[in-house]
Motif scaffolding. Structure first.
Motif, PDB file in Angstrom:
ATOM      1  N   ARG A  79     -55.373 -15.109  -5.021  1.00 46.76           N
ATOM      2  CA  ARG A  79     -54.568 -16.332  -4.961  1.00 46.76           C
ATOM      3  C   ARG A  79     -54.526 -17.045  -6.313  1.00 46.76           C
ATOM      4  O   ARG A  79     -55.564 -17.208  -6.962  1.00 46.76           O
ATOM      5  N   ASN A  80     -53.347 -17.460  -6.721  1.00 43.82           N
ATOM      6  CA  ASN A  80     -53.080 -18.208  -7.956  1.00 43.82           C
ATOM      7  C   ASN A  80     -53.351 -17.419  -9.236  1.00 43.82           C
ATOM      8  O   ASN A  80     -53.250 -17.971 -10.330  1.00 43.82           O
ATOM      9  N   ALA A  81     -53.678 -16.145  -9.134  1.00 44.04           N
ATOM     10  CA  ALA A  81     -54.022 -15.352 -10.317  1.00 44.04           C
ATOM     11  C   ALA A  81     -52.833 -15.219 -11.260  1.00 44.04           C
ATOM     12  O   ALA A  81     -52.986 -15.368 -12.481  1.00 44.04           O
ATOM     13  N   GLY A  87     -50.013 -19.075 -17.446  1.00 49.08           N
ATOM     14  CA  GLY A  87     -50.381 -20.287 -18.170  1.00 49.08           C
ATOM     15  C   GLY A  87     -51.301 -19.996 -19.343  1.00 49.08           C
ATOM     16  O   GLY A  87     -51.123 -20.531 -20.443  1.00 49.08           O
ATOM     17  N   ALA A  88     -52.291 -19.134 -19.134  1.00 49.21           N
ATOM     18  CA  ALA A  88     -53.230 -18.784 -20.202  1.00 49.21           C
ATOM     19  C   ALA A  88     -52.519 -18.056 -21.341  1.00 49.21           C
ATOM     20  O   ALA A  88     -52.808 -18.287 -22.513  1.00 49.21           O
ATOM     21  N   GLU A 109     -37.835  -9.833  -7.187  1.00 41.56           N
ATOM     22  CA  GLU A 109     -39.042 -10.650  -7.194  1.00 41.56           C
ATOM     23  C   GLU A 109     -38.656 -12.133  -7.244  1.00 41.56           C
ATOM     24  O   GLU A 109     -37.634 -12.485  -7.834  1.00 41.56           O
ATOM     25  N   CYS A 110     -39.487 -12.996  -6.653  1.00 42.88           N
ATOM     26  CA  CYS A 110     -39.078 -14.399  -6.477  1.00 42.88           C
ATOM     27  C   CYS A 110     -39.370 -15.304  -7.671  1.00 42.88           C
ATOM     28  O   CYS A 110     -38.742 -16.339  -7.823  1.00 42.88           O
ATOM     29  N   GLY A 111     -40.357 -14.999  -8.507  1.00 43.67           N
ATOM     30  CA  GLY A 111     -40.657 -15.832  -9.672  1.00 43.67           C
ATOM     31  C   GLY A 111     -41.462 -17.083  -9.375  1.00 43.67           C
ATOM     32  O   GLY A 111     -41.594 -17.954 -10.234  1.00 43.67           O
ATOM     33  N   ALA A 112     -42.032 -17.198  -8.179  1.00 50.63           N
ATOM     34  CA  ALA A 112     -42.773 -18.407  -7.808  1.00 50.63           C
ATOM     35  C   ALA A 112     -43.952 -18.673  -8.743  1.00 50.63           C
ATOM     36  O   ALA A 112     -44.201 -19.826  -9.111  1.00 50.63           O
ATOM     37  N   SER A 113     -44.669 -17.637  -9.153  1.00 48.93           N
ATOM     38  CA  SER A 113     -45.819 -17.823 -10.045  1.00 48.93           C
ATOM     39  C   SER A 113     -45.391 -18.333 -11.410  1.00 48.93           C
ATOM     40  O   SER A 113     -46.082 -19.152 -12.024  1.00 48.93           O
ATOM     41  N   LEU A 114     -44.266 -17.845 -11.883  1.00 49.36           N
ATOM     42  CA  LEU A 114     -43.741 -18.312 -13.168  1.00 49.36           C
ATOM     43  C   LEU A 114     -43.349 -19.782 -13.085  1.00 49.36           C
ATOM     44  O   LEU A 114     -43.702 -20.580 -13.961  1.00 49.36           O
ATOM     45  N   ARG A 115     -42.629 -20.152 -12.046  1.00 50.85           N
ATOM     46  CA  ARG A 115     -42.226 -21.551 -11.894  1.00 50.85           C
ATOM     47  C   ARG A 115     -43.445 -22.454 -11.724  1.00 50.85           C
ATOM     48  O   ARG A 115     -43.499 -23.547 -12.274  1.00 50.85           O
ATOM     49  N   ALA A 116     -44.470 -21.968 -10.987  1.00 51.33           N
ATOM     50  CA  ALA A 116     -45.697 -22.752 -10.795  1.00 51.33           C
ATOM     51  C   ALA A 116     -46.411 -22.983 -12.118  1.00 51.33           C
ATOM     52  O   ALA A 116     -47.065 -24.012 -12.303  1.00 51.33           O
ATOM     53  N   ALA A 117     -46.270 -22.042 -13.058  1.00 46.19           N
ATOM     54  CA  ALA A 117     -46.905 -22.171 -14.372  1.00 46.19           C
ATOM     55  C   ALA A 117     -46.014 -22.909 -15.371  1.00 46.19           C
ATOM     56  O   ALA A 117     -46.362 -23.017 -16.543  1.00 46.19           O
ATOM     57  N   GLY A 118     -44.862 -23.411 -14.909  1.00 45.62           N
ATOM     58  CA  GLY A 118     -43.995 -24.212 -15.770  1.00 45.62           C
ATOM     59  C   GLY A 118     -42.964 -23.433 -16.568  1.00 45.62           C
ATOM     60  O   GLY A 118     -42.350 -23.977 -17.475  1.00 45.62           O
ATOM     61  N   TYR A 149     -37.510 -15.137 -17.867  1.00 40.59           N
ATOM     62  CA  TYR A 149     -38.161 -16.461 -17.842  1.00 40.59           C
ATOM     63  C   TYR A 149     -38.751 -16.696 -19.217  1.00 40.59           C
ATOM     64  O   TYR A 149     -39.078 -15.747 -19.929  1.00 40.59           O
ATOM     65  N   GLN A 150     -38.923 -17.964 -19.585  1.00 46.07           N
ATOM     66  CA  GLN A 150     -39.557 -18.250 -20.860  1.00 46.07           C
ATOM     67  C   GLN A 150     -40.233 -19.603 -20.871  1.00 46.07           C
ATOM     68  O   GLN A 150     -39.924 -20.484 -20.076  1.00 46.07           O
TER      69      GLN A 150
END
Length: 155
Positions: A79-81, A87-88, A109-118, A149-150
């Motif tokens: 989770r959240n990895a 972000g790192a 793919e949905c890109g949710a992790s990218l959006r969550a990381a800004g 994404y960028q």
């Protein structure tokens, strides 16, 4: 370090060889990379649960000396990895003086992790397959459109 339910996961240094071994074992549709600028691991105790490999942009048109690309991001599903690694990677790239960090995901793919990381969705990019002289004889990834994404230094 993030602690959820008594389990701590933290950013750790990792070699390209170690990151590629993780990618070989866990990535759904890509294999290892040949080079990188840096790699970052994510660990739960002694166990690696995710890696990000960052290098020069694959597209020579984006290789301006100020831009890096997340060439691989892979986790075991922790989770959240993904968002922690995205972000790192951006923090490390910025600390090294880079102005932009890009990555591509498959259109499916949905890109949710990218959006969550800004990260910001730039839109559809690339094609279904490699073309030109360097085209591999066998597809190296699913024949789908990609979405770029960028993260970028503003101001």
């Amino acid at each position: 370090m993030i602690t959820e339910g008594g389990i701590s996961i933290e950013i750790v240094p990792i070699t390209l060889k170690e990151a590629n071994a993780f990618v070989s074992e866990y990535h759904r549709h890509h294999g290892p990379v040949t080079g990188h600028k840096f790699s970052i691991g994510l660990a739960e105790g002694e166990n690696i649960v995710g890696v990000v490999i960052v290098g020069r942009p694959v597209s020579r048109h984006l290789d301006d000396g100020w831009t890096l690309e997340v060439n691989r991001l892979c986790t075991d599903g922790s989770r959240n990895a993904c968002s922690m690694l995205y972000g790192a990677a951006w923090r490390a790239a910025r600390a090294m003086g880079y102005k932009r960090l890009i990555t591509y995901i498959l259109e499916s793919e949905c890109g949710a992790s990218l959006r969550a990381a800004g990260w910001k969705c730039i839109g559809q990019a690339g094609g279904l397959r490699w073309t030109g002289r360097r085209k591999p004889s066998v597809d190296l990834y699913p024949a789908q459109m990609k979405v770029r994404y960028q993260q970028e230094v503003t101001g």
